[in-house]
Each structure stands twice: as C-alpha cells, then as structure tokens.
Design a protein around this motif. Structure first.
Motif, mmCIF file in Angstrom:
data_model
loop_
_atom_site.group_PDB
_atom_site.id
_atom_site.type_symbol
_atom_site.label_atom_id
_atom_site.label_comp_id
_atom_site.label_asym_id
_atom_site.label_seq_id
_atom_site.Cartn_x
_atom_site.Cartn_y
_atom_site.Cartn_z
ATOM 1 N N LYS A 190 41.870 -75.608 -17.502
ATOM 2 C CA LYS A 190 41.119 -76.121 -16.353
ATOM 3 C C LYS A 190 41.586 -75.455 -15.070
ATOM 4 O O LYS A 190 40.915 -74.591 -14.539
ATOM 5 N N ASN B 15 41.320 -68.547 -18.853
ATOM 6 C CA ASN B 15 41.052 -69.967 -18.619
ATOM 7 C C ASN B 15 40.300 -70.556 -19.809
ATOM 8 O O ASN B 15 39.311 -69.981 -20.274
ATOM 9 N N PHE C 63 38.287 -73.857 -20.227
ATOM 10 C CA PHE C 63 37.780 -74.912 -19.343
ATOM 11 C C PHE C 63 37.101 -75.998 -20.178
ATOM 12 O O PHE C 63 36.086 -75.746 -20.830
ATOM 13 N N ASP D 116 35.491 -78.796 -19.329
ATOM 14 C CA ASP D 116 34.352 -79.510 -18.755
ATOM 15 C C ASP D 116 33.264 -78.513 -18.398
ATOM 16 O O ASP D 116 33.353 -77.338 -18.739
ATOM 17 N N PRO E 210 31.818 -76.042 -16.073
ATOM 18 C CA PRO E 210 32.322 -75.312 -14.908
ATOM 19 C C PRO E 210 31.334 -75.250 -13.750
ATOM 20 O O PRO E 210 31.745 -75.018 -12.612
ATOM 21 N N ILE F 8 34.313 -76.215 -10.771
ATOM 22 C CA ILE F 8 35.192 -75.135 -10.346
ATOM 23 C C ILE F 8 34.362 -74.126 -9.556
ATOM 24 O O ILE F 8 33.236 -73.806 -9.941
ATOM 25 N N THR G 181 34.337 -71.201 -22.069
ATOM 26 C CA THR G 181 33.618 -72.427 -21.754
ATOM 27 C C THR G 181 32.974 -73.001 -23.009
ATOM 28 O O THR G 181 32.519 -72.265 -23.884
#
Length: 315
Positions: free
Chosen positions: A61, A83, A85, A87, A89, A93, A106
């Motif tokens: 995250k 990264n 992530f 959730d 993005p 972010i 992602t």
C-alpha cells in the motif's frame, strides 16, 4: 500484509527486513500529526536503504511513500521499488505515486485498464490470496456450534452499505459478527448482530458453523476485482454467496465453487435454494477449497510477483 509476504520470501531463501510505517501508530492516524510523522518515516526509510542497500523495496500500500524518496533511493543505491496495492488505487493513491514505482501490482483490472489507457506501463494484475496456515476448515465443538452457528453468516465491520444490505436480509436466518454493529439504530439490524469482531479460530468457527457465508464487496471500491475475504472463505471450505464481480468468474467457477448474484432478488433465491440443500452447499465449499489451494495461495502470488520483477527489472 507485509509480515506474511516477508515470511513467505524468507522461506524462499531471500533476506528480508521489515519496515513498519503505520501499524497501530497513533501519530499516523491522528490528522494534526500525520504529515509530520510521514516526513519522519520517509527520512527513516532513506536511512535504512542507505545502510542496507536492498535490491528491492516491496511496499504494501504505502500511502506515505513519495515519488521523491523513490527516485532518490533508486538513483543512489539502485533499489527497485515495487508496490502490492490491496485496495482500489484509483480512489486511494495519487497518480504520480503509482507512476513512480518500477512495478505496481493491483487486484483491480478496471483500475489497471484505466491507468494503462493514459500510458502507464508499470502495472501488473495480481489478485489477493489465502494463507493456508491461517485459512482452513475447523471442526467446531458443540459449544462453538451453538455460539457461532448460522444459516447465513456475515463477518465484517459495520459500514453503511453493509448495514443497508443487512436491513434487506433481516427476515432471513442471518447472523452478523464485526466491529461497530452494536451502534446500529435499526432494531431489525440489531436483532441479527451476534457479536463483535472475530479473528483466528473463532472466525473459522463461524465459517464452519454456517450453511452459507455472505461476501458483499464494497460497491465503490471493488469494481471488477475481488476482495481478500473471497479467498479466505474458499480456503476455509465455506460456501460463499458473493455479488458478481468480473474477476470472480475467472478465479472460481460460478455454481460449482462460488455462488454469485447480480441483484438482491437473485441473492434471495440463492439463499433459499441452498439453505434447503446444505449438502450441496458443503460440496461447493469443498470445491472452492481445492481451487484456492491449487491456485490462490500467498506462495502462488509471491512466485508470480518475483517472476514479474525479474522480467521487468532485468530490461
């Protein structure tokens, strides 16, 4: 997350050091002190990278991690920033932070397609996962079955969208566990609240003692992607009833490994059908567990992540 990735990478023979930037830290969660705390964290991260010179900085995250820090550490020490992530993005972010990473993983294909449409090339799809040592079937005791048993269960903290859904299901054999539900004002909702947040063995007992387990995705966060609970429920052998997500149909077989609905009426029909056929519900849960262990563990995701990093960062 982060700790489990670290454990898995160590098992594969990698040297790993953990850098905690927000876990249970009141300064991070307190608005007046958050900006100052983030600056402190970034300076500390730069010092750690200068001392250790890691090949890869794996960020889970990582909201406070700025493009400037990534660029400086990469230029000085050759560290690649990656990264993962968990959730969506698009909501959580800034664009320039996504672009700064060497690889950005992602779970949300919708977000990936949207970002690729403006030229980003550092994106890769990586679904969530289960951890078999944590997510597995259990055999509840008689007392545990009495405490946790339900025709339909929902495990998760109270949010407005979940309370709205529970209100629609108040006439069903539903029991709800999670933080915040005691504060519900609707008597119909309060009647189905069985307890507060459950973790570890207790959560597994809820899954094992329920005929059906609800898994409603966040309607504004999960667009086509799949939440973590889908994999946890599958690994625990639960028969989950989830709202339709495009990616669920590629990760699990609808009707054989997961039950999917597109609207409340269809969900109601599924609940009625499989509450009357508990043996079929158990078979669906067993199928889901086999698929989760075969394709959707953390080790599967780490292996894919490492392969992508090697391919992209070797260019």
């Amino acid at each position: 997350m982060g700790v489990d990735f670290g454990d898995e990478l160590r098992e594969l023979g990698h040297e790993v050091r953990l850098f905690s930037y927000r876990r249970d830290n009141p300064l991070y969660k307190n608005t007046p002190t958050k900006a100052a705390y983030q600056r402190l964290i970034l300076r500390r991260l730069e010092r750690v990278c200068a001392d250790w010179r890691p090949e890869i900085a794996l960020v889970i995250k990582g909201g406070p991690i700025s493009p400037g820090v990534i660029a400086r550490v990469r230029a000085r020490h050759g560290t690649r920033f990656v990264n993962v992530f968990p959730d969506n993005p698009l909501w959580m972010i800034p664009f320039e932070c996504i672009e700064a990473y060497d690889v950005f993983f992602t779970k949300e294909r919708y977000a990936m397609r949207s970002l690729q449409s403006v030229g980003l090339r550092n994106l890769h799809y990586l679904p969530m996962y289960c951890v078999p040592t944590l997510h597995h079937p259990v055999t509840p005791t008689d007392e545990e079955r009495q405490r946790f048993g339900a025709g339909v269960s929902l495990v998760g903290n109270r949010y407005d969208y979940r309370e709205r859904l529970v209100r629609e299901l108040a006439d069903r054999p539903l029991r709800v566990w999670g933080g915040g539900w005691r504060g519900a004002t609707d008597p119909a909702v309060r009647r189905v609240v069985a307890g507060g947040a459950v973790f570890g063995h207790d959560k597994l007992c809820v899954y094992a003692s329920s005929t059906l387990s609800l898994n409603p995705h966040h309607p504004m966060n999960d667009i086509v992607g799949v939440n973590t609970r889908a994999f946890e429920l599958a690994a625990a052998g639960a028969c989950q009833v989830a709202d339709f997500k495009e990616d669920l149909t590629t990760l699990f077989k609808p009707g054989e490994e997961v039950l999917l609905y597109r609207d409340l009426a269809e969900m109601g029909r599924l609940l009625d059908t499989y509450l009357a056929r508990p043996d079929e519900a158990r078979a669906i849960g067993a199928n889901a567990r086999r698929r989760a262990l075969a394709e959707h563990t953390l080790r599967h995701r780490v292996d894919e992540m490492l392969a992508v990093i090697q391919a992209r960062c070797a260019r």
